[in-house]
Enzyme design. Structure first.
Site, PDB file in Angstrom:
ATOM      1  N   HIS A   1       1.876   4.895  -2.680  1.00 62.03           N
ATOM      2  CA  HIS A   1       2.051   6.321  -2.383  1.00 62.03           C
ATOM      3  C   HIS A   1       3.469   6.778  -2.734  1.00 62.03           C
ATOM      4  O   HIS A   1       3.666   7.818  -3.368  1.00 62.03           O
ATOM      5  CB  HIS A   1       1.814   6.580  -0.888  1.00 62.03           C
ATOM      6  CG  HIS A   1       0.405   6.390  -0.445  1.00 62.03           C
ATOM      7  ND1 HIS A   1      -0.673   6.912  -1.124  1.00 62.03           N
ATOM      8  CD2 HIS A   1      -0.119   5.733   0.639  1.00 62.03           C
ATOM      9  CE1 HIS A   1      -1.790   6.595  -0.478  1.00 62.03           C
ATOM     10  NE2 HIS A   1      -1.477   5.878   0.584  1.00 62.03           N
TER      11      HIS A   1
ATOM     12  N   HIS B   1       0.842  -1.206   0.000  1.00 60.58           N
ATOM     13  CA  HIS B   1       0.000   0.000   0.000  1.00 60.58           C
ATOM     14  C   HIS B   1       0.876   1.255   0.000  1.00 60.58           C
ATOM     15  O   HIS B   1       0.685   2.159  -0.834  1.00 60.58           O
ATOM     16  CB  HIS B   1      -0.895  -0.021   1.245  1.00 60.58           C
ATOM     17  CG  HIS B   1      -1.696   1.221   1.457  1.00 60.58           C
ATOM     18  ND1 HIS B   1      -3.054   1.278   1.234  1.00 60.58           N
ATOM     19  CD2 HIS B   1      -1.346   2.471   1.883  1.00 60.58           C
ATOM     20  CE1 HIS B   1      -3.495   2.501   1.493  1.00 60.58           C
ATOM     21  NE2 HIS B   1      -2.481   3.233   1.903  1.00 60.58           N
ATOM     22  N   GLU B   2       1.826   1.306   0.926  1.00 65.57           N
ATOM     23  CA  GLU B   2       2.671   2.503   1.038  1.00 65.57           C
ATOM     24  C   GLU B   2       3.582   2.665  -0.170  1.00 65.57           C
ATOM     25  O   GLU B   2       3.952   3.787  -0.528  1.00 65.57           O
ATOM     26  CB  GLU B   2       3.509   2.445   2.318  1.00 65.57           C
ATOM     27  CG  GLU B   2       2.692   2.403   3.606  1.00 65.57           C
ATOM     28  CD  GLU B   2       1.732   3.579   3.733  1.00 65.57           C
ATOM     29  OE1 GLU B   2       2.022   4.654   3.181  1.00 65.57           O
ATOM     30  OE2 GLU B   2       0.686   3.423   4.392  1.00 65.57           O
TER      31      GLU B   2
END
Length: 436
Positions: A28, A24-25
């Site tokens: 980003h 997920h990170e």
């Protein structure tokens, strides 16, 4: 051996959770770097740092509590209306705004003026914030496709595996022990002479193509005399049978039982459930149903609080559709690996569990509430609308939308999520959902 497999299942799930957070990170981080935003930190977990290493301008690390993760981007919020980053105030709400603004500027270095997050165009900020949850969606789709097309799912067929000998309510003790009491009447299937291996091909002249269709026909014809077309060892026969009424668990739109009890028609058969691999189209349909069920589950979360409280503190039975937290899902993962089932079935169930976790992470993070990713996306969308409208009516550019002004709301939302998480965690510990 069972205890060892349970511990191994919990460990495997924990590693899958850590990977999901890191993945997920990474979404980003990748787009922040593509759009030249400086990212001082990429961390998996919260609390004390266990391990870290600096590469280039970013410190990569793992923290002690694996309940989330973050990347730190400089300049998340624009300066205040006076152009200053810090402007003290005696108002506690105003102080929250100013503290959040100040923290987003703590690590600014000379030359970073053009690398602040808030200076990126709205569509760039939307991409940066969206690709975190989108990575979870990608991972969920991949895991679901592996399960659906590679391993397959147990799929009920209109062929009888066993005939129930007596009519018992789904909530009775006899149903749990699968035993008949002296006063329990025989089932319509037993009285009609249906046998294991019989395939029901029609119901009152309507061709049966699947067990879900047959189950719906049976449930909607209580206390009626019906005619079943049956294939018995290659021979077609007709079996008249009078259905009865029974208390059964309701079935949701995906064919899964819920904890709601309904009164419906009853025949008294159990279907065979061979594992069937799905094709691409059927897999997409199945995943669409999962997504719709996930959205419905999130919308209904507030209504689950009373039953969660009862399960956690009043000893009430845990609902089958009760929300489950990280602790609960980890315990389920341990139960899955300890099941007496083929290794392929246990692996498929574990992958499906991780897929469901990632789908939930996507849906939750897309809620338009700070501090979730969806809240930042909503702020960027509102800024784009404001600026476009100003250009259309020939007004001055209103500038970037100050998301920092919503920080008091973010703290309230975070507090609600924290309280709900603690409640679910307590229920998972004292009254866990178990794999049957």
């Amino acid at each position: 051996m069972t205890t060892l497999m349970t511990i191994l299942g919990i460990v495997i799930f924990a590693l899958g959770l850590l990977f999901s957070i890191a993945w997920h990170e990474l979404g980003h981080l990748s787009w922040a770097k593509i759009f030249k935003v400086r990212v001082p930190q990429y961390m998996v977990g919260f609390g004390p740092t266990i391990w870290s290493r600096k590469k280039g301008e970013t410190e990569y690390g793992v923290k002690a509590i694996p309940l989330g993760g973050y990347i730190r981007m400089i300049g998340m919020f624009p300066p205040g209306a006076d152009g200053k980053v810090v402007a003290r105030s005696t108002s506690p709400w105003r102080s929250m705004i100013e503290d959040a603004r100040e923290q987003s500027y703590e690590e600014i270095l000379p030359g970073d003026e053009t690398r602040l997050f808030y200076t990126r165009k709205p569509w760039q900020r939307i991409i940066i914030m969206f690709f975190g949850p989108f990575m979870n969606l990608i991972l969920a789709v991949v895991l679901f496709l592996i399960v659906l097309m590679g391993f397959g799912l147990p799929t009920a067929k209109p062929t009888i595996s066993a005939v129930s000998q007596c009519v018992v309510s789904a909530t009775s003790t006899s149903a749990q022990t699968q035993t008949c009491g002296t006063n329990d009447p025989p089932t319509p299937a037993a009285k009609a002479g249906l046998k294991a291996g019989d395939t029901i091909t029609s119901f009152n002249g309507v061709t049966i193509t699947g067990y879900d269709q047959l189950q719906n026909e049976i449930r909607t014809h209580p206390d009626q005399r019906v005619t079943l077309g049956v294939d018995r060892k290659g021979q077609s026969i007709t079996v008249p049978v009078t259905l009865t009424t029974n208390k059964l668990y309701a079935i949701d739109s995906n064919g899964n039982p819920t904890d709601q009890v309904v009164t419906a028609g009853f025949l008294g058969i159990q279907p065979i459930t061979p594992t069937t691999r799905l094709g691409p189209g059927a897999s997409v349909d199945k995943m669409t149903g999962m997504a719709q069920q996930g959205v419905h589950s999130i919308i209904s979360l507030p209504s689950k609080i009373p039953s969660l409280w009862g399960a956690a503190f009043e000893g009430k039975q845990r609902s089958l559709d009760s929300p489950v937290g990280v602790v609960g899902v980890a315990r389920v993962g341990g139960d899955v690996l300890a099941m007496h089932a083929p290794a392929s079935a246990r692996i498929a169930t574990m992958l499906q569990l991780l897929g469901g976790l990632n789908l939930s992470l996507f849906l939750l993070n897309m809620l338009p509430l700070l501090p979730l990713d969806g809240g930042h996306i909503a702020g960027a969308l509102w800024e784009a609308v404001r600026r476009r409208f100003a250009r259309l009516v020939k007004r001055p550019d209103p500038g970037p939308f100050d998301v920092a002004k919503l920080m008091p709301v973010a703290y309230v939302v975070a507090g609600i999520f924290l309280c709900f998480t603690v409640l679910v965690m307590i229920a998972d510990v004292v009254n866990p959902v178990k794999v049957g």
